[in-house]
Design an enzyme around this catalytic site. Sequence first.
Site, PDB file in Angstrom:
ATOM      1  CE  LYS A 179      -2.027  -1.028   3.917  1.00 51.22           C
ATOM      2  NZ  LYS A 179      -1.283  -2.282   4.216  1.00 51.22           N
ATOM      3  NE  ARG A 186      -4.483  -1.245   9.695  1.00 47.95           N
ATOM      4  CZ  ARG A 186      -3.438  -0.670   9.092  1.00 47.95           C
ATOM      5  NH1 ARG A 186      -3.513   0.566   8.665  1.00 47.95           N
ATOM      6  NH2 ARG A 186      -2.336  -1.352   8.924  1.00 47.95           N
ATOM      7  NE  ARG A 202       7.314  -2.351   6.337  1.00 47.61           N
ATOM      8  CZ  ARG A 202       5.975  -2.260   6.380  1.00 47.61           C
ATOM      9  NH1 ARG A 202       5.293  -1.785   5.345  1.00 47.61           N
ATOM     10  NH2 ARG A 202       5.346  -2.662   7.452  1.00 47.61           N
ATOM     11  NE  ARG A 207       5.996  -0.038  10.470  1.00 50.77           N
ATOM     12  CZ  ARG A 207       4.863  -0.227   9.801  1.00 50.77           C
ATOM     13  NH1 ARG A 207       4.727   0.230   8.575  1.00 50.77           N
ATOM     14  NH2 ARG A 207       3.869  -0.872  10.367  1.00 50.77           N
ATOM     15  NE  ARG A 221       1.981  -4.731  11.337  1.00 48.49           N
ATOM     16  CZ  ARG A 221       3.129  -4.524  10.676  1.00 48.49           C
ATOM     17  NH1 ARG A 221       4.280  -4.934  11.206  1.00 48.49           N
ATOM     18  NH2 ARG A 221       3.114  -3.919   9.526  1.00 48.49           N
TER      19      ARG A 221
END
Length: 216
Positions: free
Chosen positions: A13, A88, A127, A161, A172
């Site tokens: 996203k 969400r 990531r 992160r 998540r």
Amino acid sequence: MNLVLLGPPGAGKGTQAKLLEDRRSLVKLSTGDMLRAAVAAGSELGRQAGDIMERGELVPDALVIGLIAERVDEDDGGNGFILDGFPRTIAQAEALDRLLADRGQKVDAVVVMRVNDDALVDRITGRYTCARCGEGYHEAFKTPKVPGVCDRCGGTEFARRPDDKEEVVRSRLKAYHAQTEPLIDYYERQEKLKSVDGMAEIGAVQEEIDRALDAA
Ligand code: ADP
Ligand code: ADP
Ligand code: ZN
């Protein structure tokens, strides 16, 4: 055009929102980025949200709806907004519909990015971002052209992160399936949903989103 990007953590996203922002001069709003900024600033909101985010759960609706309402009010959005990571929950989607209706606007299209759960874990654990400009990278799928140097700003420091650890990713994903997936039906009923194959390469996903939006 107001556009929602929907999809599990790691679907791409943020990557696609950034590409769309440049191509269509839309304003990108990411509740994840706003919440991380609040945590970094040590604000009251950041204190309320920080622990929840580290556990990989969703922050209460009222807090994120408040954040979005503030931004939509102060920003004229130019050609419109790209919402990355919001809504969400169904309650957030309903609040967004009301918020936009008050401005004589609506959600014009919702792009859902389909990626399988195993690939998501690899995407998220690989990531990282440039510490200076925020450009996103991946250890295997999107590396800087010159190793260790950001393509966009030349920075040499990178960050990960705290919630991008495998065990947090699992929770998540659980939150996504339980609380966010019902939005697919919600927007399907409004006839706004465009589904794209998020497993393709970044450039191919970008092209599929463009084709879906041009047909909208
Ligand atoms: P991802 O890259 O996994 O999609 P985000 O950066 O969008 O993650 O969000 C990171 C975390 O911030 C989420 O796990 C959640 O705790 C919180 N968060 C972000 N957006 C929302 C939202 N719309 N509602 C509730 N919590 C949110
Ligand atoms: P989200 O915002 O949905 O959580 P990101 O855009 O941050 O996801 O993407 C997660 C990671 O996967 C990043 O490291 C990004 O560089 C990488 N990535 C994004 N799209 C793709 C893709 N189509 N194929 C492979 N890797 C991708
Ligand atoms: Zn950079």
